[in-house]
Write an enzyme that holds these catalytic residues in place. Structure first.
Site, PDB file in Angstrom:
ATOM      1  N   ARG A 135      46.843  30.214  23.233  1.00 43.47           N
ATOM      2  CA  ARG A 135      48.178  29.939  23.787  1.00 43.47           C
ATOM      3  C   ARG A 135      48.296  30.685  25.104  1.00 43.47           C
ATOM      4  NH1 ARG A 135      53.411  32.365  23.112  1.00 43.47           N
ATOM      5  NH2 ARG A 135      55.104  30.837  23.081  1.00 43.47           N
ATOM      6  N   SER A 154      55.046  21.870  15.939  1.00 36.00           N
ATOM      7  CA  SER A 154      56.140  22.788  15.608  1.00 36.00           C
ATOM      8  C   SER A 154      57.387  22.004  15.253  1.00 36.00           C
ATOM      9  CB  SER A 154      56.479  23.685  16.806  1.00 36.00           C
ATOM     10  OG  SER A 154      55.463  24.604  17.043  1.00 36.00           O
ATOM     11  N   LYS A 208      58.553  35.654  21.090  1.00 36.71           N
ATOM     12  CA  LYS A 208      58.979  34.390  21.726  1.00 36.71           C
ATOM     13  C   LYS A 208      60.500  34.441  21.791  1.00 36.71           C
ATOM     14  CE  LYS A 208      58.211  29.355  21.352  1.00 36.71           C
ATOM     15  NZ  LYS A 208      59.445  28.840  21.914  1.00 36.71           N
TER      16      LYS A 208
END
Ligand code: TZP
Ligand code: MG
Length: 208
Positions: free
Chosen positions: A35, A104, A133
């Protein structure tokens, strides 16, 4: 994907990302997602290529976050997409046969819509609020997880705030796996952290 590592170099306390990933895999990580939210494309592809080589002997799949082009360029095993990334059908059409897609889900609508797709897993994002996040959606919590378990046919991964203390109960409430950044990347020993998380997962599996 019972123990899924999501990479974040900033969470690695200055240590080499490849070292962290390899230690984590030796400790029991079974899937790795690269990521990268701010890396230039060329560096992203180089990193993906290197990670792919590193993971090959361990037979641990490499998943690329957001970027189908990077996944194709590095012959990664699949792509993880969120709700604002390329749509599922487009990603599926672009990927060669056999590649996997993870998605997601942030709302019940996302869970219902995902029923028609061929997903390797559905990631409940986030299970808990997390500093890793900051722009995350409303957390699902354990009640939300139970609802998704009853309403989805996909394997479920939970992400956000997972650690040694709350992993077992997440598995008991219907998660097939957990995805983590800080619990492994920021641990003093990523290998030991992975092995302990794995143990908590196994305890949850034997209880269910
Ligand atoms: N997506 C939802 S929460 C999250 C991502 C990438 C961050 C998870 O990080 P941590 O440190 O395991 O809470
Ligand atoms: Mg995304």
């Amino acid at each position: 994907m019972d123990l899924y590592l999501v990479t974040d170099e900033a969470a690695c306390l200055g240590r080499d990302l490849f070292w962290v990933v390899e230690e984590a895999v030796k400790g029991g990580v079974t899937m790795v997602q690269l990521r990268e939210k701010s890396l230039a494309t060329r560096a992203f592809v180089e990193r993906a290529n290197r990670l792919k080589e590193l993971l090959k002997p361990y037979q641990v799949p490499l998943i690329i976050n957001d970027r189908v082009d990077v996944a194709l360029a590095s012959d990664a095993d699949g792509v993880h997409i969120g709700q604002s990334d390329m749509p599922y059908e487009t990603v599926r059409a672009l990927l060669p046969p056999g590649k996997i897609i993870g998605l997601s889900a942030e709302t019940p609508e996302h869970v219902h819509e995902a029923e028609k797709w061929d997903l390797a897993y559905l990631a409940l994002s986030p299970l808990y609020a997390t500093p890793s996040k900051t722009d995350h959606a409303e957390p699902w919590g354990l009640t939300g997880l139970q609802w998704v378990r009853a309403n989805s046919r996909h394997p479920l991964v939970v992400i956000g705030g997972l650690n040694l203390q709350n992993t077992t109960e997440a598995i008991e409430h219907g998660a097939n796996g957990i995805a983590v950044i800080s619990a492994i990347c920021s641990a003093e020993s990523p290998r030991m952290a992975a092995s302990q998380l794995k143990n908590r997962i196994q305890i949850g599996q034997t209880k269910t």
